[in-house]
Design an enzyme around this catalytic site. Structure first.
Site, PDB file in Angstrom:
ATOM      1  N   CYS A 191       0.835  -1.198   0.000  1.00  0.00           N
ATOM      2  CA  CYS A 191       0.000   0.000   0.000  1.00  0.00           C
ATOM      3  C   CYS A 191       0.876   1.258   0.000  1.00  0.00           C
ATOM      4  CB  CYS A 191      -0.961  -0.027   1.186  1.00  0.00           C
ATOM      5  SG  CYS A 191      -2.368   1.104   0.984  1.00  0.00           S
ATOM      6  N   HIS A 248      -3.551  -5.506   1.219  1.00  0.00           N
ATOM      7  CA  HIS A 248      -3.337  -5.842   2.625  1.00  0.00           C
ATOM      8  C   HIS A 248      -3.805  -7.279   2.849  1.00  0.00           C
ATOM      9  CE1 HIS A 248      -2.371  -1.794   3.977  1.00  0.00           C
ATOM     10  NE2 HIS A 248      -3.401  -1.336   3.296  1.00  0.00           N
TER      11      HIS A 248
END
Length: 489
Positions: free
Chosen positions: A329, A427
């Site tokens: 991310c 994630h």
């Protein structure tokens, strides 16, 4: 319909743990129960089935209830982006960022969202188990409170107060907290739970007797300190490793000021073949096989801090010696060429130069990307499940060699031409056993033992419910939950 609230004498007293335990205990009995946290402040979040964002603790509690996570389970989520400010997420969607003083006034608006979500859950589930935040005795935060007694008073629900004896001073915590509450709030407290006890319970009994005599309230039980136990942390980084032997893959994670979703690394911390090191600010990155740049709530500011610590030079040296680098991310965005924030979403508007290790450029956009996704890694075509929570849109030639091909047809992330550097928005990718195995093999571990992370989490949720059965007054708990007096007594 019944609502029961768990409040704590301090942060990390065991509120999340006790709510999770009670959720599974009720679920075992066939009771339809839902978790609820009015207001959460955390940088660890999950994506719900209705496409919103809530704290990860409530997602785990939903699992304990046998439910999919929903935004009504955590209607207000605060994600700090500075020491005095946070992004405000209402019903799963970011609505604004504001400093602490401004939010204090905004609580009246937030309370309306809280009560609406609670009303919907109460209409659908016979029991709603509520987790407080911090302590109800934080005098400076009591005005317009929506997280603890302010909520309990608004919905007229009973409260259990939990304290952590492992910290010391447990009786002072409980009696002192009670003393700082108003008379009506004190009356709401129906009993105490003492958490994380080690030793001979007989030696504690005189203190329990004194506490009951002093307060006129029962001790519902004493929960033991559990070893080899894992429950995803709401905020604080869990560094426990356990005993590991044999060939270990060395993984280092630099801890940035606004690190987010560090629960990504729980499967690695628990893996028997991984030695995971969280590198504190100002500390050198130790020799490693794999360095992972984590997610961040303030990517450009954290990138600047990374450079201040000299970690960019450590990354370059690590790559020269053949090590692997993974960015997740915000960490993926840092690996690219540029990060632009034209709208000032995470600070002052502007553009920062990235580390230049992947041929991608990122622009932060106001609309946050929130998705639960599945697909296959470029590595070994391993199946992977995960979730996306990001404001950045990344483009560039690097995406032609994607790290993940998603089932919806999108390409995610990038893998460098030499195979040493990888970035992804996903994630939770280490929670997929096959993906974790492929990534560890890519990082240099020759023979990888597959670990079922979801089974480990389910095992420990079951252990928590066992503790309720063995150590708490289930008859009184049943009454507080609105069940028959002799239910499961």
């Amino acid at each position: 319909m019944t609502t029961l609230m768990v409040q704590g004498t301090t942060s990390d007293a065991g509120k999340s743990t006790l709510v999770t335990a009670l959720c599974r205990w009720l679920h075992r009995q066939g009771v339809a129960v839902a978790p609820f946290k009015p207001q959460n402040m955390a940088l660890n979040s999950a994506v719900t089935e209705d496409g919103g964002e809530i704290g990860r603790a409530q997602a785990v509690q939903a699992q304990a209830c046998g439910l999919a996570p929903h935004t009504d389970m955590n209607p207000v989520l605060l994600k700090p982006n500075t020491d005095i400010g946070a992004q405000v997420i209402i019903h799963g969607r970011a609505v604004t960022s504001m400093n602490a003083a401004a939010y204090h006034d905004y609580k009246r608006v937030a309370m309306a969202a809280v009560l609406a979500s609670h009303q919907r859950l109460s209409a659908e589930y016979p029991v709603v188990l509520v987790e407080g935040a911090g302590s109800p005795a934080e005098i400076n935060l009591r005005a317009n409170d929506i997280a603890n007694m302010g909520f309990a008073e608004a919905v007229d629900c009973p409260v259990i107060l939990v304290a952590d004896i492992d910290r010391g001073g447990v009786f002072a915590h409980l009696v002192g907290t009670l003393a700082l509450l108003s008379e009506s709030e004190q009356a709401r407290v129906k009993g105490f739970v003492i958490n994380r006890f080690r030793g001979d319970i007989a030696l504690l009994q005189p203190g329990l007797d004194w506490l009951e005599a002093r307060t006129g309230k029962p001790v519902l039980g004493v929960l033991p300190y559990l070893t080899d136990f894992h429950l995803e942390a709401e905020d604080a980084i869990d560094t426990r490793q356990g005993h590991k032997a044999g060939e270990l893959l060395r993984v280092a994670v630099p801890v940035l000021p606004r690190i987010s979703n560090h629960t990504d690394f729980d499967p690695l911390r628990l893996h028997p073949q991984v030695a995971l090191t969280f590198v504190a600010p100002g500390q050198p990155i130790p020799p490693a096989d794999l360095i992972i740049l984590p997610g961040s709530k303030s990517v450009r500011a954290d990138l600047a801090r990374l450079r201040e610590h000299g970690w960019d030079q450590a990354l370059a040296r690590h790559l020269r010696y053949g090590g692997k680098v993974l960015g997740i991310c915000g960490g993926y965005q840092m690996l690219g060429r540029t990060i632009a924030d034209p709208h000032g979403l995470e600070g002052a508007a502007g553009t920062s130069s990235g580390l230049g290790l992947l041929a991608v450029d990122t622009v932060l956009e106001p609309e946050k990307q929130l998705r639960n996704v599945s697909g296959r890694l470029f590595l070994e075509r391993a199946p992977v499940n995960g979730y996306e929570i990001h404001a950045g849109i990344s483009t560039g030639a690097g995406l032609e060699r994607a790290a993940v091909i998603l089932d919806d047809g999108r390409a995610d992330g990038a893998l460098s031409a030499d195979g040493q550097v990888m970035g992804t928005y996903l994630h939770g990718l280490f929670e997929s056993s096959d993906a974790c195995t492929a990534l560890l093999r890519w990082a240099g571990l020759a023979e990888v033992r597959a670990v079922d992370y979801h089974a480990l989490r389910e095992r420990d949720i079951e252990r928590l419910a066992d503790q309720v059965e063995q150590h708490l007054d289930t008859g009184l708990l049943a009454q507080l939950c609105g069940l028959r007096e002799n239910a499961h007594a």
